[in-house]
Design a protein around this motif. Structure first.
Motif, PDB file in Angstrom:
ATOM      1  N   GLU A   1     -43.629  61.933  70.280  1.00  0.00           N
ATOM      2  CA  GLU A   1     -43.072  61.308  69.083  1.00  0.00           C
ATOM      3  C   GLU A   1     -41.587  61.629  68.947  1.00  0.00           C
ATOM      4  OE1 GLU A   1     -44.197  60.621  64.355  1.00  0.00           O
ATOM      5  OE2 GLU A   1     -45.466  61.889  65.636  1.00  0.00           O
ATOM      6  N   LYS A   2     -40.849  60.664  68.401  1.00  0.00           N
ATOM      7  CA  LYS A   2     -39.414  60.795  68.193  1.00  0.00           C
ATOM      8  C   LYS A   2     -39.062  60.167  66.853  1.00  0.00           C
ATOM      9  CE  LYS A   2     -37.011  58.014  70.939  1.00  0.00           C
ATOM     10  NZ  LYS A   2     -36.571  57.255  72.135  1.00  0.00           N
ATOM     11  N   PRO A   3     -37.832  60.315  66.353  1.00  0.00           N
ATOM     12  CA  PRO A   3     -37.464  59.694  65.065  1.00  0.00           C
ATOM     13  C   PRO A   3     -37.744  58.193  65.061  1.00  0.00           C
ATOM     14  CG  PRO A   3     -35.784  61.239  65.738  1.00  0.00           C
ATOM     15  CD  PRO A   3     -36.741  61.143  66.897  1.00  0.00           C
ATOM     16  N   PHE A   4     -38.257  57.721  63.942  1.00  0.00           N
ATOM     17  CA  PHE A   4     -38.690  56.325  63.874  1.00  0.00           C
ATOM     18  C   PHE A   4     -37.516  55.356  63.929  1.00  0.00           C
ATOM     19  CE2 PHE A   4     -39.722  52.425  61.559  1.00  0.00           C
ATOM     20  CZ  PHE A   4     -40.793  51.986  62.330  1.00  0.00           C
ATOM     21  N   ASP A   5     -37.753  54.247  64.642  1.00  0.00           N
ATOM     22  CA  ASP A   5     -36.774  53.169  64.746  1.00  0.00           C
ATOM     23  C   ASP A   5     -37.550  51.858  64.837  1.00  0.00           C
ATOM     24  OD1 ASP A   5     -34.802  51.329  65.390  1.00  0.00           O
ATOM     25  OD2 ASP A   5     -33.893  52.556  66.962  1.00  0.00           O
ATOM     26  N   TYR A   6     -37.241  50.892  63.964  1.00  0.00           N
ATOM     27  CA  TYR A   6     -37.916  49.591  64.031  1.00  0.00           C
ATOM     28  C   TYR A   6     -37.571  48.832  65.316  1.00  0.00           C
ATOM     29  CZ  TYR A   6     -39.800  49.558  59.262  1.00  0.00           C
ATOM     30  OH  TYR A   6     -40.528  49.820  58.122  1.00  0.00           O
ATOM     31  N   LEU A   7     -36.456  49.193  65.945  1.00  0.00           N
ATOM     32  CA  LEU A   7     -35.992  48.608  67.209  1.00  0.00           C
ATOM     33  C   LEU A   7     -35.443  47.196  67.077  1.00  0.00           C
ATOM     34  CD1 LEU A   7     -38.823  49.817  69.649  1.00  0.00           C
ATOM     35  CD2 LEU A   7     -36.650  50.938  69.118  1.00  0.00           C
ATOM     36  N   TRP A   8     -35.246  46.722  65.868  1.00  0.00           N
ATOM     37  CA  TRP A   8     -34.686  45.379  65.712  1.00  0.00           C
ATOM     38  C   TRP A   8     -33.334  45.272  66.413  1.00  0.00           C
ATOM     39  CZ3 TRP A   8     -38.207  42.178  64.793  1.00  0.00           C
ATOM     40  CH2 TRP A   8     -39.187  42.371  63.812  1.00  0.00           C
ATOM     41  N   ASN A   9     -33.145  44.138  67.082  1.00  0.00           N
ATOM     42  CA  ASN A   9     -31.912  43.786  67.793  1.00  0.00           C
ATOM     43  C   ASN A   9     -31.673  44.598  69.068  1.00  0.00           C
ATOM     44  OD1 ASN A   9     -31.109  41.754  65.860  1.00  0.00           O
ATOM     45  ND2 ASN A   9     -30.687  43.466  64.473  1.00  0.00           N
ATOM     46  N   LYS A  10     -32.690  45.378  69.476  1.00  0.00           N
ATOM     47  CA  LYS A  10     -32.635  46.047  70.772  1.00  0.00           C
ATOM     48  C   LYS A  10     -33.216  45.108  71.841  1.00  0.00           C
ATOM     49  CE  LYS A  10     -31.352  49.990  68.860  1.00  0.00           C
ATOM     50  NZ  LYS A  10     -32.310  51.081  68.632  1.00  0.00           N
ATOM     51  N   LYS A  11     -33.021  45.469  73.109  1.00  0.00           N
ATOM     52  CA  LYS A  11     -33.659  44.729  74.194  1.00  0.00           C
ATOM     53  C   LYS A  11     -35.138  45.088  74.198  1.00  0.00           C
ATOM     54  CE  LYS A  11     -33.726  44.091  79.213  1.00  0.00           C
ATOM     55  NZ  LYS A  11     -33.160  44.501  80.521  1.00  0.00           N
TER      56      LYS A  11
END
Length: 256
Positions: A17-27
């Motif tokens: 587990e790592k800090p949460f990220d929605y990942l929007w606009n990532k590849k």
């Protein structure tokens, strides 16, 4: 404000587990799966994960999702909750992000707004959603869907596929959009023809129906920009009853 039960992110290489990220606009790409009942029925789970994995391969992202997700579901879903939620899985080049939020759309009255826009790399559910979010900020997403068009041809909703009813024919946009799991599911029951839907002809249609994992099956009441209002509910009722029957049957199977 949306009610989120959990949101977690993990590294590809070791699933830590790592800090949460929605990942929007990532590849990367994502999918959203509807979850119903205390029996935790994930609608079309295998199809969603298969499509997600295939989309990721197309953009050069390789990850073994299925075993990880099965383990995650066993650990994080509870037996004392009656689910009516949307399970989102997003994957970038390094991260898997998972969240669960309550489905909170209004089905009593739904209108649409027409927007001249086409999603980039529309054949997959990629994470490039900045423009889409900009449009959604301008409307009440609970009872309003954005309908995208390009070169005066209708494409898709911001969160849905769209079917149009004309003289007992069921039509959906032919190209320029992502044909999602819900549309494919209904296509097994109903004869849905893919055809170019022209902006100037929208007032000819008796019904417009939205299909998606979050919204389920929704009848559009009106498109104020062009003065369109629905003239019938015949096909919406057929779609809705088929969908409701499918959910009830699958929930019963899981509860035995």
């Amino acid at each position: 404000m949306e009610k989120i039960l959990f949101k977690k992110s993990y590294s590809h290489n070791n699933y830590k587990e790592k800090p949460f990220d929605y990942l929007w606009n990532k590849k990367g790409a994502f999918t959203s799966v509807a979850v119903y009942g205390r029996s935790k029925k994930f609608l079309h789970f295998d199809e969603h994960i298969y499509n997600l994995t295939r989309s990721l391969k197309k953009i050069g992202v390789k990850v073994n999702l299925k075993p990880f997700l099965n383990s995650f579901i066993k650990k994080n879903f509870k037996n004392n909750i009656k689910y009516h939620h949307l399970f989102r899985v997003a994957v970038s080049t390094k991260t898997i992000s998972i969240s669960l939020r309550k489905i909170n759309y209004n089905t009593n009255y739904v209108k649409c707004v027409l927007i001249n826009y086409q999603r980039p790399n529309y054949k997959i559910k990629n994470l490039k959603y900045k423009k889409t979010f900009d449009f959604l900020k301008l409307v009440n997403n609970r009872n309003t869907e954005c309908i995208f068009y390009k070169n005066k041809i209708i494409l898709e909703g911001s969160t849905t596929n769209i079917v149009f009813i004309y003289k007992n024919q069921i039509l959906t946009p032919k190209e320029g959009c992502y044909h999602g799991i819900s549309l494919k599911f209904f296509s097994k029951k109903f004869k849905i023809k893919k055809k170019n839907i022209f902006l100037q002809n929208l007032n000819n249609y008796d019904e417009i129906i939205l299909l998606g994992s979050g919204r389920g099956v929704v009848s559009v009441d009106e498109i104020p920009q062009i003065g369109w209002k629905k003239r019938d509910n015949l096909f919406y009722n057929k779609f809705y009853q088929f969908y409701k029957s499918y959910i009830n049957k699958t929930l019963s199977k899981r509860q035995k």
